[in-house]
Write an enzyme that holds these catalytic residues in place. Sequence first.
Site, short mmCIF file in Angstrom:
data_model
loop_
_atom_site.label_atom_id
_atom_site.label_comp_id
_atom_site.label_asym_id
_atom_site.label_seq_id
_atom_site.Cartn_x
_atom_site.Cartn_y
_atom_site.Cartn_z
N GLU A 63 0.84 -1.20 0.00
CA GLU A 63 0.00 0.00 0.00
C GLU A 63 0.88 1.25 0.00
OE1 GLU A 63 -2.81 0.32 3.22
OE2 GLU A 63 -3.43 2.31 2.56
N LYS B 122 -7.61 -4.00 21.95
CA LYS B 122 -7.92 -5.06 21.00
C LYS B 122 -9.31 -5.64 21.26
CE LYS B 122 -4.17 -5.40 18.47
NZ LYS B 122 -4.24 -5.09 17.04
N GLU C 86 -11.49 -3.42 19.43
CA GLU C 86 -11.30 -3.61 17.99
C GLU C 86 -12.06 -4.84 17.50
OE1 GLU C 86 -7.43 -4.97 16.63
OE2 GLU C 86 -7.45 -3.50 15.01
N CYS D 104 3.80 -2.33 21.80
CA CYS D 104 2.93 -3.36 22.40
C CYS D 104 3.55 -3.98 23.65
CB CYS D 104 2.64 -4.45 21.40
SG CYS D 104 1.95 -3.83 19.88
#
Lengths: 157, 596
Positions: free
Chosen positions: B286, B369, B372, B526
Amino acid sequence: MSPIQEIIQKVSASHGTERESLLPILQAIYAKNHILTEEDMIEVARELDISAAHVYGTATFYSFLETQQSGKYIIRLCRTITCMMHGKNIILQELERLLKIKPGQTTPDGIFTLTETNCLGQCHKGPAMLVNDTPHTDLTPESIREIIDKYRREALQ
Amino acid sequence: MSSQVTLKIDSISVSVKQGTSLLDAARSINIKIPTLCHHEDLCVAGNCRVCMVEQKGSDRLLPACAIPASDGMEIHTNSMKVRNARKQILELLVSEHRAECTTCYKSGNCELQELSHEYILGENAFINLIPFKEYTIDYYSPSIIKDDSKCIRCQRCVRTCDQLQNIGALTVSKKGSEMKISTFFEKPIYQVVCTNCGQCVNRCPTGALTEKNYVEEVWSAINDEKKYVVVQTAPAVRIALGEALGIDPGEIVTGKMVTALRRLGFNSVLDTDFTADLTIIEEGHELLQRLKKVLKDKDKNVRLPMTTSCSPGWIKFIEHIFPDFLPNLSSAKSPQQMFGALAKTFFANKIGVDPASMVSVSVMPCTAKKFEANRPEMYSSGYQDVDYVLTTRELALMIKQAGIDFKSLADDNYDSIMGESSGAAVIFGATGGVMEAALRTVYEVVTGREVPFEGLNITPVRGMEGVREATLKIDKALPEWDFLEGVEVKTCVAHGLANAKRVMESVRDGSSNYHFIEIMACPGGCLGGGGQPIPTSPEIRNARSSAIYREDTLKTIRKSHENPEVVKVYKEFLGEPLGHESHRLLHTHYTPRERY
């Protein structure tokens, strides 16, 4: 521009848009509307680029700012010990009887809000109360009736 | 003026740098002074008063966290007066704390509980005020539970949200006995600007802020014979899980964790690292596509810099605070969600399981998360792609519940397919890791050669500096990428949302001209996530970080595009990067949100 934005602009013209001008802005909005609404605080937070939660924190910290709609006249009766000994309880009873509300409430016509407050610094002339920014001292049930009557007539004019 | 001061603490002479607090001076000679509001990552607050110490010649006790050491001081940290004061302070705190420890999720990991035990508090030394207080418990968020009845108003959470994350979702409202920690207008957490990063959860000394746990749900799924339960483990879990099970910070426990997960009864034990490699392929392509459209085709509708999209805390942050920059966000899903989408399509098909009976569990270092996984966009397999998200702490609890002696476990390997990973995926767990992994792949795609760094270690993007910049010059590009010849690709890495905000403001005002930005919501990336074992400190995060980079060098495959299972998935199922299937399963879109 919304009325709130106008107030913010006016205050920040003299106080700046730093965090320090938060309190004068909140005071100005409250002076005009007698309430700080959710929308007002979001707008203030956006203008000053600070968190809306912190605006809420400041607004709830100060006794002279409210997040609920208050009446045109806010009566703050001193509840501190000197005024208590000068007969504050009789004054409170008379106010409750006249206004038909309890402390923390607003009359249905939106004219009066009744609250109790800490020391107003008028211990030598107790019992004392504030109506908006005007102090009234040496209160008696008779003087209370006159004072309330005066404000009610003023509001209805 | 000398920069050292000498004082005596408990009759031991100690010399420290001027400006050092009494607390740190005492620590330097291994004297522990109890604290509650103090935290190494945050500014001094001095509001809990349990760190009181006595100074000779003074009537008043001093808060050790807030008073700098000065020459000639004689400090007593364990006098009768100090002990009595601390005990009373604790008793007062407990009188306003719903001390129902046996049913509290935080029990065993609660600083207030620990100190109460140390100081042997009497029963009801002060009246228990909880029955007279109005309190709320906000359990509506899929990530975080806020229980005011357990709050001691130390304000670590407020300082965390302000200083580390610069969000200010939490504030101190009202005053005196009514003072409390509030969101904007006392709204539930899920309605406000909170990014669910969980840094406050990581720092709360009591059970007032905890993650919403899904332990029972996961046990039910495991014990249901009709369900096929798949588990994935994030890169940063394997280097921190040990801490919650009695192992020192910085030890890699990947093999033991895999064994433990099998013993718990998961049907397939797979690795988020596999989809981390996949993320690099998708996100890397991308980036190249965007560079091509901007630099070669002069397409005005394509935005640079592109930012990473792995951190769900960062995603929610940008949705709230910089909604005008959503087009800059890579559309690639996070590794967790890519995994979820592939598990119930490609993997289910491969092993011949009906996706309807598959339960997809993830173990993450992260509370965001959980949010999410619950986003309405994350149903690209036709089912909720990831059903339950466990934090590192919750997995440690499950291992304890199952009676497994973690330390004595033998190592085991992940299942295949979707269990193989490269070193590039492992370093996703550290700040700068996604950038490094992406550069290893992108540079090679463009030039056909490896990145020009010794041992593939792109050291300029590593470290714990809040914002780091690195430039990579493209040299001898392949013909297909000739427009990149000589281009200096400017990259930036930031961790902690306060730093992210600074970077995005520099992008907005045009003072920076990056091509690619990596942002992780949590300090250290993280590895310092809100779901990691408690406590956290710079020292612990450094230990975890070196473990991650050690694991990277131990891997035989170091680059995402060389992961054989990733190559296989493209060949058998996805087709090509950014292809039709990739877009359907591996990419997503974002939603602008309000800023309060």
